[in-house]
Every structure is written in structure tokens, then in C-alpha cells.
Design a protein around this motif. Structure first.
Motif, PDB file in Angstrom:
ATOM      1  N   TYR A  53       0.860  -1.186   0.000  1.00  0.00           N
ATOM      2  CA  TYR A  53       0.000   0.000   0.000  1.00  0.00           C
ATOM      3  C   TYR A  53       0.891   1.230   0.000  1.00  0.00           C
ATOM      4  O   TYR A  53       2.079   1.157   0.333  1.00  0.00           O
ATOM      5  CB  TYR A  53      -0.965   0.005   1.191  1.00  0.00           C
ATOM      6  N   HIS A  54       0.323   2.359  -0.406  1.00  0.00           N
ATOM      7  CA  HIS A  54       1.037   3.633  -0.397  1.00  0.00           C
ATOM      8  C   HIS A  54       0.299   4.591   0.527  1.00  0.00           C
ATOM      9  O   HIS A  54      -0.923   4.607   0.543  1.00  0.00           O
ATOM     10  CB  HIS A  54       1.120   4.314  -1.768  1.00  0.00           C
ATOM     11  N   GLU A  55       1.066   5.421   1.185  1.00  0.00           N
ATOM     12  CA  GLU A  55       0.464   6.418   2.079  1.00  0.00           C
ATOM     13  C   GLU A  55      -0.033   7.654   1.324  1.00  0.00           C
ATOM     14  O   GLU A  55      -0.936   8.334   1.802  1.00  0.00           O
ATOM     15  CB  GLU A  55       1.475   6.863   3.134  1.00  0.00           C
ATOM     16  N   ARG A  56       0.551   7.966   0.149  1.00  0.00           N
ATOM     17  CA  ARG A  56       0.236   9.227  -0.538  1.00  0.00           C
ATOM     18  C   ARG A  56      -0.554   9.060  -1.828  1.00  0.00           C
ATOM     19  O   ARG A  56      -1.378   9.894  -2.157  1.00  0.00           O
ATOM     20  CB  ARG A  56       1.552   9.927  -0.970  1.00  0.00           C
ATOM     21  N   GLU A  57      -0.255   8.043  -2.603  1.00  0.00           N
ATOM     22  CA  GLU A  57      -0.732   7.971  -3.979  1.00  0.00           C
ATOM     23  C   GLU A  57      -1.985   7.125  -4.146  1.00  0.00           C
ATOM     24  O   GLU A  57      -2.145   6.087  -3.517  1.00  0.00           O
ATOM     25  CB  GLU A  57       0.352   7.363  -4.893  1.00  0.00           C
ATOM     26  N   ASP A  58      -2.843   7.595  -5.054  1.00  0.00           N
ATOM     27  CA  ASP A  58      -3.939   6.803  -5.593  1.00  0.00           C
ATOM     28  C   ASP A  58      -3.476   6.328  -6.967  1.00  0.00           C
ATOM     29  O   ASP A  58      -2.739   7.038  -7.662  1.00  0.00           O
ATOM     30  CB  ASP A  58      -5.202   7.649  -5.766  1.00  0.00           C
ATOM     31  N   GLU A  59      -3.928   5.133  -7.372  1.00  0.00           N
ATOM     32  CA  GLU A  59      -3.558   4.607  -8.687  1.00  0.00           C
ATOM     33  C   GLU A  59      -4.808   4.191  -9.450  1.00  0.00           C
ATOM     34  O   GLU A  59      -5.736   3.627  -8.872  1.00  0.00           O
ATOM     35  CB  GLU A  59      -2.643   3.371  -8.557  1.00  0.00           C
ATOM     36  N   CYS A  60      -4.787   4.448 -10.740  1.00  0.00           N
ATOM     37  CA  CYS A  60      -5.859   4.014 -11.619  1.00  0.00           C
ATOM     38  C   CYS A  60      -5.218   3.199 -12.738  1.00  0.00           C
ATOM     39  O   CYS A  60      -4.378   3.709 -13.482  1.00  0.00           O
ATOM     40  CB  CYS A  60      -6.605   5.225 -12.177  1.00  0.00           C
ATOM     41  N   PHE A  61      -5.583   1.919 -12.813  1.00  0.00           N
ATOM     42  CA  PHE A  61      -5.006   0.976 -13.771  1.00  0.00           C
ATOM     43  C   PHE A  61      -6.002   0.746 -14.905  1.00  0.00           C
ATOM     44  O   PHE A  61      -7.173   0.461 -14.643  1.00  0.00           O
ATOM     45  CB  PHE A  61      -4.734  -0.376 -13.101  1.00  0.00           C
ATOM     46  N   TYR A  62      -5.537   0.833 -16.140  1.00  0.00           N
ATOM     47  CA  TYR A  62      -6.376   0.567 -17.302  1.00  0.00           C
ATOM     48  C   TYR A  62      -5.697  -0.516 -18.140  1.00  0.00           C
ATOM     49  O   TYR A  62      -4.551  -0.336 -18.569  1.00  0.00           O
ATOM     50  CB  TYR A  62      -6.580   1.837 -18.145  1.00  0.00           C
ATOM     51  N   GLY A 129      15.696  -6.527   0.752  1.00  0.00           N
ATOM     52  CA  GLY A 129      15.764  -5.619   1.891  1.00  0.00           C
ATOM     53  C   GLY A 129      16.074  -4.199   1.437  1.00  0.00           C
ATOM     54  O   GLY A 129      15.459  -3.235   1.898  1.00  0.00           O
ATOM     55  N   ALA A 130      17.017  -4.060   0.505  1.00  0.00           N
ATOM     56  CA  ALA A 130      17.372  -2.736  -0.030  1.00  0.00           C
ATOM     57  C   ALA A 130      16.222  -2.159  -0.846  1.00  0.00           C
ATOM     58  O   ALA A 130      15.927  -0.963  -0.762  1.00  0.00           O
ATOM     59  CB  ALA A 130      18.642  -2.828  -0.874  1.00  0.00           C
ATOM     60  N   VAL A 131      15.542  -3.009  -1.634  1.00  0.00           N
ATOM     61  CA  VAL A 131      14.392  -2.559  -2.418  1.00  0.00           C
ATOM     62  C   VAL A 131      13.305  -2.064  -1.467  1.00  0.00           C
ATOM     63  O   VAL A 131      12.728  -0.986  -1.663  1.00  0.00           O
ATOM     64  CB  VAL A 131      13.843  -3.681  -3.323  1.00  0.00           C
ATOM     65  N   GLU A 132      13.046  -2.820  -0.418  1.00  0.00           N
ATOM     66  CA  GLU A 132      11.998  -2.441   0.530  1.00  0.00           C
ATOM     67  C   GLU A 132      12.337  -1.130   1.236  1.00  0.00           C
ATOM     68  O   GLU A 132      11.454  -0.306   1.485  1.00  0.00           O
ATOM     69  CB  GLU A 132      11.759  -3.560   1.545  1.00  0.00           C
ATOM     70  N   ARG A 133      13.610  -0.895   1.537  1.00  0.00           N
ATOM     71  CA  ARG A 133      14.003   0.377   2.161  1.00  0.00           C
ATOM     72  C   ARG A 133      13.704   1.549   1.227  1.00  0.00           C
ATOM     73  O   ARG A 133      13.224   2.600   1.663  1.00  0.00           O
ATOM     74  CB  ARG A 133      15.477   0.353   2.563  1.00  0.00           C
ATOM     75  N   ILE A 134      13.967   1.376  -0.073  1.00  0.00           N
ATOM     76  CA  ILE A 134      13.635   2.425  -1.044  1.00  0.00           C
ATOM     77  C   ILE A 134      12.128   2.645  -1.052  1.00  0.00           C
ATOM     78  O   ILE A 134      11.651   3.783  -0.989  1.00  0.00           O
ATOM     79  CB  ILE A 134      14.163   2.078  -2.450  1.00  0.00           C
ATOM     80  N   PHE A 135      11.364   1.559  -1.133  1.00  0.00           N
ATOM     81  CA  PHE A 135       9.897   1.675  -1.101  1.00  0.00           C
ATOM     82  C   PHE A 135       9.459   2.484   0.131  1.00  0.00           C
ATOM     83  O   PHE A 135       8.662   3.411   0.032  1.00  0.00           O
ATOM     84  CB  PHE A 135       9.235   0.311  -1.060  1.00  0.00           C
ATOM     85  N   ASN A 136       9.965   2.080   1.291  1.00  0.00           N
ATOM     86  CA  ASN A 136       9.567   2.724   2.546  1.00  0.00           C
ATOM     87  C   ASN A 136       9.904   4.212   2.560  1.00  0.00           C
ATOM     88  O   ASN A 136       9.148   5.019   3.127  1.00  0.00           O
ATOM     89  CB  ASN A 136      10.218   2.039   3.749  1.00  0.00           C
ATOM     90  N   ASN A 137      11.020   4.588   1.927  1.00  0.00           N
ATOM     91  CA  ASN A 137      11.385   6.017   1.843  1.00  0.00           C
ATOM     92  C   ASN A 137      10.333   6.824   1.084  1.00  0.00           C
ATOM     93  O   ASN A 137      10.250   8.039   1.256  1.00  0.00           O
ATOM     94  CB  ASN A 137      12.739   6.193   1.154  1.00  0.00           C
ATOM     95  N   TYR A 138       9.545   6.158   0.239  1.00  0.00           N
ATOM     96  CA  TYR A 138       8.491   6.820  -0.535  1.00  0.00           C
ATOM     97  C   TYR A 138       7.098   6.554   0.045  1.00  0.00           C
ATOM     98  O   TYR A 138       6.093   6.836  -0.612  1.00  0.00           O
ATOM     99  CB  TYR A 138       8.548   6.372  -2.002  1.00  0.00           C
ATOM    100  N   GLY A 139       7.027   5.998   1.245  1.00  0.00           N
ATOM    101  CA  GLY A 139       5.729   5.743   1.873  1.00  0.00           C
ATOM    102  C   GLY A 139       5.018   4.551   1.286  1.00  0.00           C
ATOM    103  O   GLY A 139       3.780   4.494   1.317  1.00  0.00           O
ATOM    104  N   VAL A 140       5.780   3.586   0.745  1.00  0.00           N
ATOM    105  CA  VAL A 140       5.217   2.360   0.182  1.00  0.00           C
ATOM    106  C   VAL A 140       5.635   1.208   1.075  1.00  0.00           C
ATOM    107  O   VAL A 140       6.832   1.054   1.378  1.00  0.00           O
ATOM    108  CB  VAL A 140       5.726   2.132  -1.262  1.00  0.00           C
ATOM    109  N   TYR A 141       4.668   0.396   1.500  1.00  0.00           N
ATOM    110  CA  TYR A 141       4.941  -0.664   2.460  1.00  0.00           C
ATOM    111  C   TYR A 141       4.389  -1.990   1.960  1.00  0.00           C
ATOM    112  O   TYR A 141       3.234  -2.072   1.545  1.00  0.00           O
ATOM    113  CB  TYR A 141       4.321  -0.303   3.816  1.00  0.00           C
ATOM    114  N   LEU A 142       5.246  -3.017   2.004  1.00  0.00           N
ATOM    115  CA  LEU A 142       4.818  -4.367   1.629  1.00  0.00           C
ATOM    116  C   LEU A 142       3.912  -4.921   2.725  1.00  0.00           C
ATOM    117  O   LEU A 142       4.106  -4.638   3.894  1.00  0.00           O
ATOM    118  CB  LEU A 142       6.025  -5.274   1.417  1.00  0.00           C
ATOM    119  N   VAL A 143       2.940  -5.708   2.304  1.00  0.00           N
ATOM    120  CA  VAL A 143       2.012  -6.349   3.242  1.00  0.00           C
ATOM    121  C   VAL A 143       2.382  -7.809   3.308  1.00  0.00           C
ATOM    122  O   VAL A 143       2.447  -8.484   2.284  1.00  0.00           O
ATOM    123  CB  VAL A 143       0.547  -6.180   2.762  1.00  0.00           C
ATOM    124  N   ARG A 144       2.612  -8.290   4.495  1.00  0.00           N
ATOM    125  CA  ARG A 144       3.012  -9.706   4.659  1.00  0.00           C
ATOM    126  C   ARG A 144       1.912 -10.485   5.318  1.00  0.00           C
ATOM    127  O   ARG A 144       1.140 -10.063   6.037  1.00  0.00           O
ATOM    128  CB  ARG A 144       4.285  -9.795   5.495  1.00  0.00           C
TER     129      ARG A 144
END
Length: 144
Positions: A53-62, A129-144
Motif C-alpha cells: 500500500y502507499h500512504e500518498r498515492e492513488d492509482e488508476c489501472f487501465y 531488503g534494499a528494495v523495501e528500504r527504497i519503497f519505505n522512503n516513498y511511503g510504500v509498504y509491503l504487506v506480509r
């Protein structure tokens, strides 16, 4: 604020490889004063993104062509050519391509393209782990 027009022909744009996702940035946040970003994905069967999930962004997929299995907010369904899926901020979502698929995604506000570039430029994207740290820096968090 005056925005400048932009035209990209088929196949044009900045190509980024983010984990399994082949992403082409079509409209960058710099083009829209940060209002939104538009990206196109072209992927084979099995590619996709894990639950997050993201804390800031909404996404619209087509779905331009193909088929993908989406899970949004705990509901799983198949999206086919011509279908649109909305993934609001703070709602866990994921998708996996069931057929070779071309998909257009509008992300608002802009900024995700910077995260995509950081992951694309990593020497080793298998370091989750490094990829997830980048994600987290942008307010994106993996759900486990």
C-alpha cells in the motif's frame, strides 16, 4: 501555472525495469507540476507486484490489452482488456499478469517515478531488503 504540451509516440518514453515490472514513464511528474504521473507496463505472464500500500498515492489501472488478477482491499478479481481498476491510497493491493499484458497506470500525486528510477538503478534488485528500504522512503509498504 502554465503546463507545456507533451506528445510521445508509440514506444517512446523512459524504460525502467523494477523487479518484474517493465515500466515506461509516459508523463513524468515534472511535466505536471507534481499532479500526476502516467506509466505504461508491458509484461509477460506471471509478472506483477506483491501486496503493498502507499500512504500518498492513488492509482488508476487501465488494461490496454491482456489480463491481470488484482487483489484490492482484500477482494480478488480478474481485469481484462478495457477494464479499469482504482487502487486508493492506504488500501493494500497487488496484481499478477495472467496473459501478456499492456497496462496504463495514472498515479496521483506524482513522485512514484522517482522511486521506480531508484530501484531501476540498483546494482542488485534481488536484495529485497534494499528494495523495501527504497519503497519505505516513498511511503510504500509491503504487506506480509
Amino acid at each position: 501555472m502554465n503546463l507545456s504540451p507533451k506528445v510521445l509516440k508509440k514506444g517512446e518514453g523512459e524504460l525502467l525495469k523494477v523487479l518484474q515490472d517493465n515500466i515506461t514513464v509516459k508523463v513524468d511528474g515534472r511535466d505536471t507540476y507534481g499532479q500526476f504521473t502516467v506509466v505504461e507496463t508491458n509484461n509477460e505472464v506471471g509478472a506483477g507486484v506483491p501486496p503493498h500500500y502507499h500512504e500518498r498515492e492513488d492509482e488508476c489501472f487501465y488494461i490496454i490489452e491482456g489480463e491481470a488478477e488484482f487483489t484490492v482491499g482484500g477482494e480478488t478479481f480478474t481485469a481484462k482488456t478495457g477494464d479499469t481498476v482504482f487502487g486508493p491510497r492506504n488500501v493494500p493491493h497487488s496484481y499478477r499478469f495472467l496473459k501478456p499484458t499492456k497496462m496504463l497506470t495514472t498515479i496521483s500525486p506524482a513522485g512514484f517515478e522517482r522511486m521506480f528510477r531508484e530501484v531501476h538503478n540498483m546494482e542488485d534488485q534481488s536484495d529485497y531488503g534494499a528494495v523495501e528500504r527504497i519503497f519505505n522512503n516513498y511511503g510504500v509498504y509491503l504487506v506480509r
